[in-house]
Design a protein around this motif. Sequence first.
Motif, PDB file in Angstrom:
ATOM      1  N   LEU A 417      84.097 110.118  79.851  1.00 50.55           N
ATOM      2  CA  LEU A 417      82.972 110.296  80.777  1.00 50.55           C
ATOM      3  C   LEU A 417      82.476 108.946  81.266  1.00 50.55           C
ATOM      4  CD1 LEU A 417      79.911 109.720  79.228  1.00 50.55           C
ATOM      5  CD2 LEU A 417      80.879 111.517  77.812  1.00 50.55           C
ATOM      6  N   LEU A 418      81.652 108.979  82.287  1.00 48.39           N
ATOM      7  CA  LEU A 418      81.053 107.761  82.818  1.00 48.39           C
ATOM      8  C   LEU A 418      79.583 107.996  83.086  1.00 48.39           C
ATOM      9  CD1 LEU A 418      81.327 107.279  86.615  1.00 48.39           C
ATOM     10  CD2 LEU A 418      82.530 109.232  85.589  1.00 48.39           C
ATOM     11  N   TRP A 419      78.838 106.900  83.212  1.00 52.63           N
ATOM     12  CA  TRP A 419      77.441 106.975  83.632  1.00 52.63           C
ATOM     13  C   TRP A 419      77.044 105.625  84.214  1.00 52.63           C
ATOM     14  CZ3 TRP A 419      79.002 106.267  78.643  1.00 52.63           C
ATOM     15  CH2 TRP A 419      78.410 105.249  77.887  1.00 52.63           C
ATOM     16  N   ARG A 420      75.873 105.584  84.783  1.00 56.85           N
ATOM     17  CA  ARG A 420      75.374 104.346  85.374  1.00 56.85           C
ATOM     18  C   ARG A 420      73.958 104.092  84.886  1.00 56.85           C
ATOM     19  NH1 ARG A 420      74.141 106.216  91.694  1.00 56.85           N
ATOM     20  NH2 ARG A 420      72.231 107.399  91.216  1.00 56.85           N
ATOM     21  N   SER A 421      73.551 102.827  84.944  1.00 58.45           N
ATOM     22  CA  SER A 421      72.200 102.454  84.543  1.00 58.45           C
ATOM     23  C   SER A 421      71.774 101.236  85.346  1.00 58.45           C
ATOM     24  CB  SER A 421      72.175 102.125  83.044  1.00 58.45           C
ATOM     25  OG  SER A 421      70.900 101.673  82.644  1.00 58.45           O
ATOM     26  N   ARG A 422      70.492 101.173  85.666  1.00 60.00           N
ATOM     27  CA  ARG A 422      70.014 100.003  86.415  1.00 60.00           C
ATOM     28  C   ARG A 422      70.140  98.753  85.550  1.00 60.00           C
ATOM     29  NH1 ARG A 422      67.928 101.573  91.109  1.00 60.00           N
ATOM     30  NH2 ARG A 422      67.202 103.751  91.293  1.00 60.00           N
ATOM     31  N   GLN A 423      70.410  97.629  86.193  1.00 61.68           N
ATOM     32  CA  GLN A 423      70.702  96.406  85.458  1.00 61.68           C
ATOM     33  C   GLN A 423      69.525  95.925  84.613  1.00 61.68           C
ATOM     34  OE1 GLN A 423      72.778  93.271  87.498  1.00 61.68           O
ATOM     35  NE2 GLN A 423      73.852  94.682  88.869  1.00 61.68           N
ATOM     36  N   ASP A 424      68.312  96.307  84.989  1.00 58.83           N
ATOM     37  CA  ASP A 424      67.140  95.863  84.231  1.00 58.83           C
ATOM     38  C   ASP A 424      66.659  96.923  83.241  1.00 58.83           C
ATOM     39  OD1 ASP A 424      66.283  97.692  86.064  1.00 58.83           O
ATOM     40  OD2 ASP A 424      64.599  96.497  86.834  1.00 58.83           O
ATOM     41  N   ASN A 425      67.471  97.938  83.013  1.00 66.84           N
ATOM     42  CA  ASN A 425      67.091  99.014  82.093  1.00 66.84           C
ATOM     43  C   ASN A 425      67.105  98.491  80.657  1.00 66.84           C
ATOM     44  OD1 ASN A 425      66.728 101.379  80.624  1.00 66.84           O
ATOM     45  ND2 ASN A 425      68.125 102.581  81.873  1.00 66.84           N
ATOM     46  N   GLY A 426      65.989  98.644  79.943  1.00 66.53           N
ATOM     47  CA  GLY A 426      65.898  98.168  78.569  1.00 66.53           C
ATOM     48  C   GLY A 426      66.807  98.895  77.605  1.00 66.53           C
ATOM     49  N   VAL A 427      67.349 100.038  78.024  1.00 65.07           N
ATOM     50  CA  VAL A 427      68.234 100.827  77.155  1.00 65.07           C
ATOM     51  C   VAL A 427      69.668 100.309  77.203  1.00 65.07           C
ATOM     52  CG1 VAL A 427      69.064 103.176  76.667  1.00 65.07           C
ATOM     53  CG2 VAL A 427      66.761 102.837  77.532  1.00 65.07           C
ATOM     54  N   ASN A 428      69.951  99.368  78.086  1.00 64.25           N
ATOM     55  CA  ASN A 428      71.340  98.954  78.297  1.00 64.25           C
ATOM     56  C   ASN A 428      72.011  98.406  77.037  1.00 64.25           C
ATOM     57  OD1 ASN A 428      71.350  99.794  80.927  1.00 64.25           O
ATOM     58  ND2 ASN A 428      71.055  97.765  81.827  1.00 64.25           N
ATOM     59  N   LYS A 429      71.269  97.708  76.187  1.00 66.37           N
ATOM     60  CA  LYS A 429      71.862  97.199  74.947  1.00 66.37           C
ATOM     61  C   LYS A 429      72.433  98.359  74.130  1.00 66.37           C
ATOM     62  CE  LYS A 429      70.864  94.539  70.756  1.00 66.37           C
ATOM     63  NZ  LYS A 429      71.324  95.565  69.807  1.00 66.37           N
ATOM     64  N   TRP A 430      71.696  99.466  74.089  1.00 69.04           N
ATOM     65  CA  TRP A 430      72.142 100.661  73.364  1.00 69.04           C
ATOM     66  C   TRP A 430      73.401 101.217  74.024  1.00 69.04           C
ATOM     67  CZ3 TRP A 430      72.717 106.017  73.531  1.00 69.04           C
ATOM     68  CH2 TRP A 430      72.557 106.712  72.326  1.00 69.04           C
ATOM     69  N   TYR A 431      73.431 101.216  75.371  1.00 70.64           N
ATOM     70  CA  TYR A 431      74.601 101.693  76.104  1.00 70.64           C
ATOM     71  C   TYR A 431      75.823 100.794  75.864  1.00 70.64           C
ATOM     72  CZ  TYR A 431      71.760 104.989  78.867  1.00 70.64           C
ATOM     73  OH  TYR A 431      70.953 106.020  79.278  1.00 70.64           O
TER      74      TYR A 431
END
Length: 480
Positions: A417-431
């Motif tokens: 699967l795939l997904w996207r996230s905004r570059q400034d999203n604080g959850v990105n480390k988890w992703y």
Amino acid sequence: MNTAPSKRELQHFLKRYVPQPELTASHLLSGSGNAARIPSNILSPQKYVDALLAPSAHQLAVTKVEGPFEKQGWDSVGSTLVKLQKLGLTSIVVSDNAQWFVETETPADLSKTMVRETMALVESIEKAGGRARLIHGGVLEQGTHGIEAQLDFIQSSLDNRQIPVVIPVMTSEAGRQQPITGNQVIIALTQKMVRRQSNNSPVPAKIVIINNDGGIVNHERPGTAHSLINVQEEYDSIVSAFDQNVEWQARYPTAVSNLDMIRTCLSDLPTSSSAVIVPTSSLPSALIANLVTDKPLYSSSLPNKDTRRVNKLRTTVLRHGIKIHNYDNVDDLDLERLTRLMESSFQKKLDQDGFYDRLRQVLAGAIIAGDYEGAVIMTKEQGGHYYLDKFAIAPTSQGIGLTDILWKRMCDAYPELLWRSRQDNGVNKWYFERSNGYLRLKDTNWVLFWYGAGGFRHIDSYASIARSIPASFTGPLIKI
């Protein structure tokens, strides 16, 4: 603080176990050892540390110590119980030993054996600088509807900052002392504490089992223990695995009975309560880390195939959890509740018409937790690729392991699967930690993530999909 808690975890710990309104996690994270960093109206560093480590009973654990242990094991148990008390979690301890009911001793002789072995635990607590009280009788009695618990002796111990250590004996209807299992004692104590909750008396924040074997063996990852168990969802599959594996039944004779006991207790306790099973070899770090972070030692949603690293401390955290439901039709969903969930989770206003009109065309599946306390929305995009459109957890359901539960369920159902996230999203480390790859999309504010070993082969298609998905929210959520 080798547990390295996040600011949010530390705030949660201080609020729950060290109730001092004027002190926040920011003071600790900024360096409480430096007096210049603490406002003048707050305790000095030395007084703060003294207050933090003052024995207290802000929260209670019902802890089963399942021996026997070697001397080093007893010392580790006693030292850990004292450390937890200093951090705000006082244990009501129940001694136990599976061998007690295998031997052919008379009830009177067995009772003497229980006292003798339990004294090793009392001595280990006092050796570590704590105070313990041995309680033999007067707590459990045979009632009309089963075993009834009386808490007077236990409450007296807690009031005197002692750790009560209960020997599992019950007063029979004939007035004799009858040995029973530690699990029977824990269930009776928990149910009694729940019933008296109306008097503003605390209920157990944790059910703890300390033993030699450690947590529940993981049938999906041989050689490891489960890191987190959602009891409502996983109980049947775990019991079935033990039924099919005779070797496990012999090697871990108390695993299923412990799981049954925990299931019974957690069903009566608040969702914030949890259970943890830990071997003496992982003390004290495993229990202290769980106390401070309120999380498993290893996230079950992390993609890691190295069994030497996965839960090497053999510690299992269990939560009553939540029922998970699957849907593949938009009309079967409660759109009003789903909208409230997504808006509260993202703190943005959902474009309901646009979002649900698109969803009716491309929905692959919706994984809904409980009463819309969490949701995973999957769509099937061009090329047959699965896209994680929404992953939402209600603010009121955060911190109970629901994120890992849903993520694991999603990955089991959609291995690519795939997904996207905004570059400034604080959850990105988890992703980043849970994806198999990512790509920052040029000329956009998006980061493309994918899960699955073969995802790199579809980068161009993935990028095209991530660029083409319309925005789901119209702006920030305005609270009235």
